[in-house]
Design a protein around this motif. Structure first.
Motif, mmCIF file in Angstrom:
data_model
loop_
_atom_site.group_PDB
_atom_site.id
_atom_site.type_symbol
_atom_site.label_atom_id
_atom_site.label_comp_id
_atom_site.label_asym_id
_atom_site.label_seq_id
_atom_site.Cartn_x
_atom_site.Cartn_y
_atom_site.Cartn_z
ATOM 1 N N ILE A 119 0.854 -1.183 0.000
ATOM 2 C CA ILE A 119 0.000 0.000 0.000
ATOM 3 C C ILE A 119 0.891 1.235 0.000
ATOM 4 O O ILE A 119 1.698 1.438 0.903
ATOM 5 N N THR B 210 -2.815 4.088 -3.826
ATOM 6 C CA THR B 210 -4.101 4.426 -3.215
ATOM 7 C C THR B 210 -4.833 5.476 -4.051
ATOM 8 O O THR B 210 -6.062 5.455 -4.156
ATOM 9 N N GLU B 211 -4.072 6.367 -4.645
ATOM 10 C CA GLU B 211 -4.651 7.412 -5.497
ATOM 11 C C GLU B 211 -5.223 6.827 -6.783
ATOM 12 O O GLU B 211 -6.285 7.241 -7.247
ATOM 13 N N LEU C 84 -7.568 -0.170 -3.208
ATOM 14 C CA LEU C 84 -6.825 -1.162 -2.424
ATOM 15 C C LEU C 84 -7.660 -1.627 -1.242
ATOM 16 O O LEU C 84 -8.355 -0.835 -0.605
#
Length: 256
Positions: A102, A107-108, A112
């Protein structure tokens, strides 16, 4: 000129049809309760083929356990890392289970899940070494590391001299032979090595407080499915499934 425009237009239409087909295949697989899972298949002990040529490993079994919880059949698509990510990007697979860390960038861009395992930086020495008990003691010592790895930089930050090696096995050779004082790597790498070679004259003397969390990677539009997967992850944590799988592959609990 007109022919060029027609050809270009035809190629664009064909490209659009192929992309639509990939998307349609991925969508249909999810609608029919089949998840196409991207994984390497050559990354032991997380995703690899055993002596019976069966796909297995920690991440493979985690994916199967989650699929069972959410009532999805799992169809694995094996490919090297770059090709695996390309297949995911083109919607030929729905999710990646392959020790995906991660990061803010991921994440953008992707959806996830909650983590299903964690890793820590570990300080590994020969089992009779009493001088090195924490990272700060590396100053002036020799660490066996791959030069381009994050761990080489970490060792240097603590003042260690670097002895260049190609991979963990070579690093271990230098440490056990006394040609290096220590090596830094993921704690799960050490646990796996010790499981395969329980008599190796090595010990883990320190782990970092910082951790790397590992998750499954879905497409952004699959947030609803990710929510179901997160519920399954919580259930599998609570019922001890992840702990059992961790101990099976590492003799340690790497799930939290």
């Amino acid at each position: 000129m007109k022919k060029s425009v027609i050809i270009t237009g035809s190629l664009l239409i064909l490209g659009g049809l192929l992309l639509s087909a990939c998307q349609k295949n991925a969508d249909e697989s999810k609608e029919s309760n089949v998840l196409k899972v991207g994984t390497e298949g050559t990354y032991s002990p997380f995703s690899y083929r055993n002596e019976k040529d069966e796909l297995t490993g920690y991440d493979v079994e985690v994916a199967k356990a989650i699929g069972k919880k959410i009532n999805y059949d799992i169809e694995f698509v094996e490919a090297p890392w770059d090709a695996m990510l390309a297949a995911f990007e083109s919607n030929k697979t729905d999710v990646v289970f392959n020790q995906v860390a991660i990061t803010p960038e991921r994440t953008e861009k992707y959806a996830l899940t909650d983590p299903y395992s964690v890793t820590h930086a570990a300080l590994i020495v020969k089992n009779d070494n009493e001088d090195l008990t924490d990272f700060s003691a590396l100053k002036g010592k020799t660490a066996a590391q791959s030069l381009t790895s994050n761990y080489a930089q970490m060792a240097q930050d603590f003042g260690a001299k670097i002895s260049s090696v190609d991979g963990f096995s070579k690093a271990v050779e230098l440490v056990t032979s006394g040609r290096a004082d220590a090596t830094l790597n993921d704690d799960v790498v050490f646990y796996d090595y010790l499981k395969q070679k329980p008599n190796a004259p090595l010990k883990l003397v320190a782990t970092s407080e910082d951790k790397t969390e590992i998750a499954a990677m879905f497409h952004k539009e699959d947030e609803a499915l990710v929510k179901k997967v997160n519920e399954a992850i919580k259930e599998l944590e609570n019922d001890g499934t992840f702990t059992k799988l961790s101990e099976k592959y590492f003799n340690q609990d790497i799930s939290k």
